[in-house]
Design a protein around this motif. Structure first.
Motif, short mmCIF file in Angstrom:
data_model
loop_
_atom_site.label_atom_id
_atom_site.label_comp_id
_atom_site.label_asym_id
_atom_site.label_seq_id
_atom_site.Cartn_x
_atom_site.Cartn_y
_atom_site.Cartn_z
N SER A 176 0.94 -1.18 -0.03
CA SER A 176 0.18 0.10 0.09
C SER A 176 0.78 1.23 0.09
CB SER A 176 -0.93 0.02 1.28
OG SER A 176 -0.39 0.00 2.40
N GLY A 177 1.84 1.28 0.67
CA GLY A 177 2.90 2.42 0.74
C GLY A 177 3.39 2.48 -0.67
N ARG A 178 4.08 1.64 -1.30
CA ARG A 178 4.64 1.68 -2.57
C ARG A 178 3.49 2.00 -3.51
NH1 ARG A 178 8.23 -3.98 -2.40
NH2 ARG A 178 10.03 -2.85 -1.08
N LEU A 179 2.23 1.30 -3.58
CA LEU A 179 1.42 2.15 -4.44
C LEU A 179 0.87 3.34 -4.38
CD1 LEU A 179 -1.08 -1.11 -4.74
CD2 LEU A 179 0.55 -0.44 -6.49
N HIS A 180 0.73 4.02 -3.20
CA HIS A 180 0.47 5.27 -2.80
C HIS A 180 1.70 6.17 -3.51
CE1 HIS A 180 -0.67 8.97 -0.88
NE2 HIS A 180 0.71 9.17 -0.34
N GLY A 181 2.96 5.82 -3.14
CA GLY A 181 4.08 6.83 -3.76
C GLY A 181 4.16 6.42 -5.47
N ALA A 182 3.95 5.53 -5.88
CA ALA A 182 3.87 5.19 -7.26
C ALA A 182 2.82 5.99 -8.06
CB ALA A 182 3.78 3.67 -7.62
N ARG A 183 1.61 5.96 -7.47
CA ARG A 183 0.57 6.80 -7.84
C ARG A 183 0.87 8.29 -7.99
NH1 ARG A 183 -3.16 2.79 -5.44
NH2 ARG A 183 -4.11 1.41 -7.20
N THR A 184 1.32 8.70 -7.05
CA THR A 184 1.79 10.01 -6.69
C THR A 184 2.68 10.69 -8.10
OG1 THR A 184 1.27 10.12 -4.44
CG2 THR A 184 2.67 12.04 -5.10
N ASP A 185 3.58 9.63 -8.19
CA ASP A 185 4.58 10.21 -9.39
C ASP A 185 3.85 9.71 -10.70
OD1 ASP A 185 6.50 10.44 -7.35
OD2 ASP A 185 7.84 8.56 -8.04
N LEU A 186 3.06 8.95 -10.85
CA LEU A 186 2.43 8.91 -12.23
C LEU A 186 1.48 9.97 -12.33
CD1 LEU A 186 2.01 5.08 -12.13
CD2 LEU A 186 3.62 6.22 -13.48
N ALA A 187 0.90 10.61 -11.31
CA ALA A 187 -0.22 11.71 -11.70
C ALA A 187 0.47 12.95 -12.05
CB ALA A 187 -0.79 11.80 -10.26
N GLU A 188 1.75 12.93 -11.71
CA GLU A 188 2.54 14.35 -12.09
C GLU A 188 2.72 14.41 -13.69
OE1 GLU A 188 3.64 17.03 -10.37
OE2 GLU A 188 2.25 15.92 -8.74
N PRO A 189 2.81 15.59 -14.04
CA PRO A 189 2.97 15.91 -15.61
C PRO A 189 4.59 15.19 -15.93
CG PRO A 189 2.39 17.83 -14.42
CD PRO A 189 2.55 16.90 -13.44
N SER A 190 4.39 14.57 -17.11
CA SER A 190 5.49 13.61 -17.46
C SER A 190 6.67 14.24 -18.29
CB SER A 190 5.06 12.54 -18.51
OG SER A 190 4.56 13.00 -19.73
N GLU A 191 6.39 15.49 -18.66
CA GLU A 191 7.47 16.61 -19.13
C GLU A 191 7.82 15.68 -20.34
OE1 GLU A 191 9.96 17.17 -16.07
OE2 GLU A 191 8.67 18.61 -15.01
N GLY A 192 7.38 15.14 -21.37
CA GLY A 192 7.68 14.67 -22.50
C GLY A 192 8.38 13.40 -22.32
N LEU A 193 8.46 12.74 -21.08
CA LEU A 193 8.86 11.56 -20.94
C LEU A 193 8.00 10.28 -21.62
CD1 LEU A 193 9.85 10.97 -17.18
CD2 LEU A 193 11.57 11.06 -19.15
#
Length: 312
Positions: free
Chosen positions: A261-278
């Motif tokens: 649950s901790g890892r998914l929370h962190g991953a979802r937060t990162d994935l929700a950020e703008p990808s800046e062309g990645l």
């Protein structure tokens, strides 16, 4: 993104404007440039680095910044700031502890709690502010680490990173999200390197609630390590796997649930950020690696299997 540049503010409005900017990017505070201070001696620049990251670069005489219990908390968000001042020194008082900034050192401040900060002499200050959630630590960890930063083998690395980051932004380069993530990860590593190995409640004979608290602290601190498991937690805390499983069952949880649950929370937060062309695949690979998943496909499978999982 540039948020504020004191060069564009009329001298007679400089100090009130700086106070307003600092309050808006942190919490309610008191800013005092000192009696007889001249606006021409001060330079303030603030950049937003994404995901709650903010870089402040200042030049000028010492100042006094404080927050007391009488100030109203505008938001629940925990904010933490790492500060470097050279060549002048600084002093921070927080939670009854006094922290003196030696040459080349760093100060760590929990901006969500009352504090009293004073800088001395004419010099340059570089501060990086990030959210407590992005660090994955709690206020007790911050308070414990604050008095130990000088003992970290990572001190010079973090200090040089902050200086180079300020130079990078002053040169007009963009605030890539990867820079913010790298800064947060480096700050997290700095704090973890000075936190005590002995966790509260992990000593033999402690009651079950204290031991479970130690379990949660250990999982939080080591969440991004790919080999984190029930076995590594049990070994670190000096308890048997059976005892660990019983602790979890009594509380309707497991080590695996805490970790996932901790890892998914962190991953979802990162994935929700703008990808800046990645490219999507590159973003997925980066996120999976950062949060301890074995592979990008492993992260995708976990996201699909636990669509509502939240950090515990």
């Amino acid at each position: 993104m540039l948020l504020f540049d004191s060069a564009h503010v009329e001298p007679e409005r400089l100090f009130p404007t700086i106070a307003d900017v600092l309050e808006r990017i942190t919490h309610p505070l008191r800013y005092d440039p000192g009696a007889g201070a001249s606006p021409s001696d001060f330079s303030y620049t603030v950049w937003s680095c994404g995901s709650g990251g903010t870089l402040l670069s200042t030049r000028g005489p010492g100042v006094h910044v404080s927050r007391t219990q009488t100030h109203r908390f505008l938001r629940d968000e925990g904010l933490v700031t790492l500060t470097l001042r050279a060549p002048g020194g600084a002093r921070l008082e927080q939670g009854g502890e006094l922290h003196d900034l030696r040459p080349g050192g760093l100060l760590l401040c929990d901006m969500s709690r009352p504090y009293d900060y004073v800088s001395f002499g004419t010099g340059q200050t570089v501060s990086y502010q990030m959210t407590l959630d992005s660090l994955g630590l709690d206020p007790v960890d911050i308070a414990t680490a604050a008095s130990r930063l000088d003992d970290s083998p990572l001190l010079s690395m973090v200090r040089e990173h902050l200086v180079e980051l300020a130079e990078y932004f002053r040169a007009g380069h963009p605030p890539y999200r990867a820079l913010h993530q790298a800064t947060v990860d480096l700050a997290r590593s700095l704090l973890l390197s000075v936190l005590p190995l002995e966790l509260p409640g992990s000593a033999p004979g402690e009651d079950a609630d204290s031991l479970w608290r130690a379990v949660r602290i250990y999982v939080r601190r080591h969440l991004r390590e790919p080999d984190l498991s029930s076995a590594t937690v049990a070994r670190a805390l000096g308890v048997g796997l059976d005892q660990l499983h019983r602790l979890g069952e009594e509380r309707g949880s497991t080590i695996e649930h805490l970790v996932l649950s901790g890892r998914l929370h962190g991953a979802r937060t990162d994935l929700a950020e703008p990808s800046e062309g990645l490219a999507p695949r590159a973003l997925l690979v980066s996120t999976a690696t950062r949060w301890g998943f074995g592979s990008p496909d492993g992260l995708l499978d976990a996201l699909a299997a636990h669509p509502q999982a939240a950090a515990s």
